[in-house]
Design a protein around this motif. Structure first.
Motif, mmCIF file in Angstrom:
data_model
loop_
_atom_site.group_PDB
_atom_site.id
_atom_site.type_symbol
_atom_site.label_atom_id
_atom_site.label_comp_id
_atom_site.label_asym_id
_atom_site.label_seq_id
_atom_site.Cartn_x
_atom_site.Cartn_y
_atom_site.Cartn_z
ATOM 1 N N CYS A 138 4.589 -3.654 4.869
ATOM 2 C CA CYS A 138 5.299 -2.481 4.370
ATOM 3 C C CYS A 138 6.811 -2.580 4.510
ATOM 4 O O CYS A 138 7.518 -1.635 4.179
ATOM 5 C CB CYS A 138 4.782 -1.221 5.069
ATOM 6 N N HIS A 139 7.336 -3.705 4.985
ATOM 7 C CA HIS A 139 8.784 -3.893 5.027
ATOM 8 C C HIS A 139 9.268 -4.665 3.811
ATOM 9 O O HIS A 139 10.455 -4.933 3.686
ATOM 10 C CB HIS A 139 9.201 -4.612 6.318
ATOM 11 N N ASP A 140 8.356 -5.019 2.927
ATOM 12 C CA ASP A 140 8.691 -5.707 1.681
ATOM 13 C C ASP A 140 8.673 -4.667 0.564
ATOM 14 O O ASP A 140 7.604 -4.231 0.126
ATOM 15 C CB ASP A 140 7.688 -6.827 1.413
ATOM 16 N N LYS A 141 9.862 -4.265 0.103
ATOM 17 C CA LYS A 141 9.937 -3.172 -0.866
ATOM 18 C C LYS A 141 9.213 -3.497 -2.165
ATOM 19 O O LYS A 141 8.529 -2.640 -2.738
ATOM 20 C CB LYS A 141 11.402 -2.823 -1.152
ATOM 21 N N GLU A 142 9.334 -4.728 -2.650
ATOM 22 C CA GLU A 142 8.675 -5.095 -3.900
ATOM 23 C C GLU A 142 7.168 -4.973 -3.791
ATOM 24 O O GLU A 142 6.491 -4.503 -4.708
ATOM 25 C CB GLU A 142 9.068 -6.519 -4.302
ATOM 26 N N ARG A 143 6.621 -5.381 -2.657
ATOM 27 C CA ARG A 143 5.167 -5.282 -2.455
ATOM 28 C C ARG A 143 4.732 -3.820 -2.351
ATOM 29 O O ARG A 143 3.664 -3.447 -2.839
ATOM 30 C CB ARG A 143 4.753 -6.043 -1.200
ATOM 31 N N VAL A 144 5.553 -3.008 -1.682
ATOM 32 C CA VAL A 144 5.219 -1.587 -1.570
ATOM 33 C C VAL A 144 5.199 -0.940 -2.948
ATOM 34 O O VAL A 144 4.262 -0.197 -3.285
ATOM 35 C CB VAL A 144 6.232 -0.859 -0.652
ATOM 36 N N VAL A 145 6.199 -1.214 -3.763
ATOM 37 C CA VAL A 145 6.260 -0.627 -5.107
ATOM 38 C C VAL A 145 5.104 -1.122 -5.961
ATOM 39 O O VAL A 145 4.478 -0.345 -6.699
ATOM 40 C CB VAL A 145 7.621 -0.958 -5.770
ATOM 41 N N ALA A 146 4.783 -2.416 -5.860
ATOM 42 C CA ALA A 146 3.662 -2.952 -6.637
ATOM 43 C C ALA A 146 2.341 -2.333 -6.195
ATOM 44 O O ALA A 146 1.489 -1.971 -7.022
ATOM 45 C CB ALA A 146 3.609 -4.469 -6.494
ATOM 46 N N SER A 147 2.171 -2.209 -4.889
ATOM 47 C CA SER A 147 0.943 -1.607 -4.369
ATOM 48 C C SER A 147 0.859 -0.126 -4.733
ATOM 49 O O SER A 147 -0.225 0.408 -4.967
ATOM 50 C CB SER A 147 0.884 -1.779 -2.854
ATOM 51 N N LEU A 148 2.014 0.536 -4.796
ATOM 52 C CA LEU A 148 2.047 1.945 -5.189
ATOM 53 C C LEU A 148 1.500 2.119 -6.596
ATOM 54 O O LEU A 148 0.718 3.032 -6.882
ATOM 55 C CB LEU A 148 3.484 2.454 -5.100
ATOM 56 N N ALA A 149 1.897 1.224 -7.504
ATOM 57 C CA ALA A 149 1.402 1.283 -8.882
ATOM 58 C C ALA A 149 -0.094 1.005 -8.941
ATOM 59 O O ALA A 149 -0.812 1.582 -9.763
ATOM 60 C CB ALA A 149 2.163 0.281 -9.743
ATOM 61 N N LYS A 186 9.098 17.460 -2.132
ATOM 62 C CA LYS A 186 8.106 16.400 -2.347
ATOM 63 C C LYS A 186 7.786 15.637 -1.066
ATOM 64 O O LYS A 186 7.032 14.656 -1.109
ATOM 65 C CB LYS A 186 8.620 15.403 -3.384
ATOM 66 N N CYS A 187 8.332 16.048 0.048
ATOM 67 C CA CYS A 187 8.215 15.280 1.287
ATOM 68 C C CYS A 187 6.758 14.978 1.644
ATOM 69 O O CYS A 187 6.391 13.821 1.871
ATOM 70 C CB CYS A 187 8.900 16.037 2.421
ATOM 71 N N SER A 188 5.908 15.990 1.680
ATOM 72 C CA SER A 188 4.501 15.772 2.047
ATOM 73 C C SER A 188 3.779 14.950 0.992
ATOM 74 O O SER A 188 2.931 14.103 1.307
ATOM 75 C CB SER A 188 3.796 17.119 2.228
ATOM 76 N N TYR A 189 4.110 15.185 -0.272
ATOM 77 C CA TYR A 189 3.491 14.444 -1.369
ATOM 78 C C TYR A 189 3.779 12.951 -1.224
ATOM 79 O O TYR A 189 2.883 12.111 -1.346
ATOM 80 C CB TYR A 189 4.032 14.976 -2.693
ATOM 81 N N ASN A 190 5.035 12.615 -0.933
ATOM 82 C CA ASN A 190 5.394 11.209 -0.774
ATOM 83 C C ASN A 190 4.880 10.639 0.543
ATOM 84 O O ASN A 190 4.544 9.447 0.625
ATOM 85 C CB ASN A 190 6.911 11.046 -0.862
ATOM 86 N N LEU A 191 4.801 11.474 1.574
ATOM 87 C CA LEU A 191 4.220 11.011 2.844
ATOM 88 C C LEU A 191 2.759 10.624 2.681
ATOM 89 O O LEU A 191 2.288 9.660 3.286
ATOM 90 C CB LEU A 191 4.350 12.105 3.911
ATOM 91 N N ARG A 192 2.046 11.365 1.867
ATOM 92 C CA ARG A 192 0.644 11.030 1.624
ATOM 93 C C ARG A 192 0.532 9.654 0.972
ATOM 94 O O ARG A 192 -0.314 8.842 1.349
ATOM 95 C CB ARG A 192 -0.017 12.091 0.741
ATOM 96 N N ALA A 193 1.398 9.381 -0.006
ATOM 97 C CA ALA A 193 1.398 8.068 -0.647
ATOM 98 C C ALA A 193 1.750 6.975 0.359
ATOM 99 O O ALA A 193 1.123 5.907 0.390
ATOM 100 C CB ALA A 193 2.375 8.059 -1.819
ATOM 101 N N ALA A 194 2.747 7.240 1.217
ATOM 102 C CA ALA A 194 3.142 6.251 2.218
ATOM 103 C C ALA A 194 2.017 5.982 3.214
ATOM 104 O O ALA A 194 1.824 4.845 3.662
ATOM 105 C CB ALA A 194 4.393 6.726 2.960
ATOM 106 N N SER A 195 1.254 7.017 3.560
ATOM 107 C CA SER A 195 0.156 6.833 4.512
ATOM 108 C C SER A 195 -0.915 5.921 3.935
ATOM 109 O O SER A 195 -1.525 5.120 4.649
ATOM 110 C CB SER A 195 -0.451 8.192 4.899
ATOM 111 N N VAL A 196 -1.154 6.013 2.621
ATOM 112 C CA VAL A 196 -2.116 5.118 1.969
ATOM 113 C C VAL A 196 -1.592 3.686 1.988
ATOM 114 O O VAL A 196 -2.333 2.734 2.232
ATOM 115 C CB VAL A 196 -2.386 5.580 0.528
ATOM 116 N N MET A 197 -0.291 3.525 1.736
ATOM 117 C CA MET A 197 0.304 2.187 1.775
ATOM 118 C C MET A 197 0.115 1.549 3.150
ATOM 119 O O MET A 197 -0.296 0.394 3.269
ATOM 120 C CB MET A 197 1.806 2.258 1.468
ATOM 121 N N LEU A 198 0.408 2.303 4.194
ATOM 122 C CA LEU A 198 0.317 1.765 5.545
ATOM 123 C C LEU A 198 -1.117 1.419 5.922
ATOM 124 O O LEU A 198 -1.371 0.462 6.650
ATOM 125 C CB LEU A 198 0.888 2.764 6.554
#
Length: 607
Positions: free
Chosen positions: A251-262, A232-244
């Protein structure tokens, strides 16, 4: 044989073996290039599979399980289109499969393999250059993430002498010298490429495998039971790239990252392990910059900020994707700045306004003739919240003390690099390049120009005209904003000579005089001062008093751009912590989590 001759003979044998494997790697690179038609368009993965006798029956089972699990996971995400090559290491060390996305065929490649023999892992790593170098595989970008080709080593980590060919392992062949050669080779490759090590067998050498993965750029030691997560590495990297791309410094706030992911992926079920991986990728974003950016970060000598070829656009020239563009969305469909002429003929370095840096074809190179990935434009650099950025136009400032390096007072230069120390590099109109203070020790040698002043526009157009002289068949001037965005056009190309004076002087976009910082502060409401009339498609949001409020110019334009692409998408338009989800007609405040309705009003009507 004299005892003094032994080291000489061993050194000669080592050198000969290294040369032979390097030559074999060059041959394999040509094979991979010739088979580009079968390549996947996504990230590239080279599997090194240890099939030696040392892994034992248990290791064979574990290796097959891990390998097929990863490939099965790749096949679940055809939109990512992983590119896979396989090298085996045992009685034979060779490419078993060249790069492709034919996952069923790749999974079956071990069906008829005879396991056993030595473990010349160093030879396998040397051979991997045949998939890493000389355009043998894809360079993949997602948003601002550079997906370096990755190596996945599935082995017990017990290397044998790669200069000896033998039918079986022996205790004598597993030497400290063989381990040293392996680590030296792996460290060189790991400077750029992540190496993931999957230990197998009843007694793997975890120390060796941990060293190899830990000294690579973004590599890890992965248990064979966790192979699915590695897949799943590339799949999750794609999600992380959108977050950034959307969260910037949050992006150093885990709660905000998870909320933004949803918010960004409302229909995707991420596991807790996925969320942990995505958060880690966000916090370690420097692992996913380009090789050029890595060299800049480390302070290594590069060919950046050097003008080598007078036929190429000068440093500081503003560019957009050109007629031969093939690099997906590396540019984020926006402009960038030329920051260096590559040491290889026909290539130049560009820093996009997103801060991503990479190299592109411009003209004639050894491999290809007359290829132009970019073309010079006259779009100015628009600042967001930065003090200064690459691509800005400057003149001498209040603390100037450098005589006439700029060619004289009032002359304009282009910023080609900005350092966090308050030092910037400028290329002046006269061709002189040097460093200047912009905040360093409280001194400001430079002043930023209004990018929409007559002087700035003329400076950028002069660069565009000069570049057009060396661009083939006048194509330099035939691109429009629609071309840059990849939109279809049926109009004939218009050469620069055929354009009228009115066309050449037409502003790129309407701005309020003096308002050339794309800062969201203070522009939340549309007023007569900052916009003449309402756009045809205006978005509104409802406040807690039931009043419909128009979005700012910037946010409205960004929502409309996403709406055109997909009206049902989850649009992440983040300005001052405000986001819009079109599929649910919601406006969400990311700080307070408050929600309100949104509506699209067309043709200038009222909500």
């Amino acid at each position: 044989m004299s005892i003094f001759q032994v080291p000489i003979i061993m050194a000669e044998r080592l050198e000969t073996s290294s040369i032979l494997w390097q030559e074999q790697a060059e041959f394999e690179a040509r094979k991979n290039r010739d088979l580009r038609f079968q390549h996947g368009s996504g990230p590239s993965n080279i599997f090194i599979l240890d099939i030696s006798s040392s892994i034992g029956d248990e290791g064979v089972r574990q290796m097959k399980e891990a390998f097929t699990t990863i490939i099965d996971e790749y096949s679940k995400h055809p939109d990512i289109d992983e590119n896979v090559a396989v090298i085996i290491c045992g009685r034979e060390t060779k490419f078993l499969r060249y790069f492709s996305n034919q996952y069923e065929d790749i999974k079956s490649c071990l069906d008829d393999i005879e396991f056993g023999g030595p473990s010349p892992l160093t030879a396998a790593f040397l051979l991997s250059h045949g998939g890493l170098n000389n355009d043998a595989s894809n360079i993949c970008w997602m948003a601002n993430f550079h997906f370096h080709q990755r190596l996945i080593l599935i082995s017990d980590g017990r290397p044998t002498d790669f200069t000896i060919i033998s039918a079986d392992d022996t205790p004598v062949m597993e030497t400290d010298e063989a381990k040293r050669h392996l680590l030296q080779t792996a460290i060189i490759i790991g400077r750029v490429h992540p190496i993931f090590c999957v230990p197998i067998g009843s007694n793997p050498n975890l120390r060796i495998l941990e060293f190899i993965s830990g000294h690579s750029k973004g590599g890890k030691l992965v248990r064979y039971q966790d192979a699915m997560q590695l897949g799943k590495c590339s799949y999750n990297l794609r999600a992380a790239s959108v977050m950034l791309q959307t969260m910037k410094n949050d992006c150093h706030d885990k709660e905000r990252v998870v909320a933004s992911l949803a918010l960004h992926f409302p229909y995707t079920a991420f596991t807790e392990k996925d969320k942990e991986d995505i958060f880690e990728m966000c916090t370690r974003k420097t692992l996913f910059c380009s090789y050029v950016e890595q060299k800049v970060e480390s302070g290594e000598e590069t060919d950046l900020f050097k003008e080598r070829n007078p036929i190429m656009p000068c440093l500081g020239s503003r560019v957009r994707r050109g007629r031969d563009w093939k690099w997906d969305n590396q540019d984020n469909r926006g402009p960038g700045t030329v920051i260096g002429h590559h040491i290889k003929d026909g290539w130049l370095h560009v820093e996009w306004d997103t801060s991503a840096i990479s190299s592109y074809r411009y003209g004639y190179s050894r491999a290809e003739l007359n290829k132009y990935d970019v073309r010079v434009c006259h779009e100015p650099r628009i600042l967001e919240n930065e003090m200064i950025a690459t691509g800005c136009l400057v003149t001498r400032g209040t603390d100037w003390e450098w005589d006439d390096q700029d060619g004289g007072a009032g002359n304009i230069g282009s910023v080609i690099s900005v350092h966090s120390t308050g030092i910037v590099i400028v290329r002046w109109r006269n061709g002189f390049i040097s460093q200047y203070r912009f905040g360093c020790h409280g001194k400001f040698d430079l002043t930023i120009c209004d990018p929409f002043s007559e002087e700035s526009i003329e400076y950028l157009k002069e660069q565009e005209r000069n570049a057009a002289l060396n661009y083939p068949n006048g194509d330099q001037a035939s691109f429009s904003e629609g071309d840059a965005l990849g939109l279809p056009s049926n109009r004939p190309a218009i050469s620069e000579k055929a354009q009228s004076v009115d066309t050449l002087n037409k502003p790129i976009l309407h701005v309020v005089k003096g308002k050339y910082f794309k800062n969201s502060e203070g522009v939340d409401k549309i007023t007569p001062e900052n916009r003449r009339g309402r756009p045809m498609n205006q978005w509104f949001w409802k406040d807690d008093k039931g009043k419909w409020n128009p979005y700012s110019i910037e946010m409205n334009d960004r929502i409309n751009e996403c709406y055109k692409r997909d009206p049902k998408s989850t649009v992440v338009v983040t300005v001052q912590d405000q986001s819009v989800v079109m599929s649910k007609s919601l406006h969400i405040n990311l700080s307070t989590k408050e929600e309100s309705e949104v509506i699209l009003v067309k043709n200038g009507a009222n909500p």
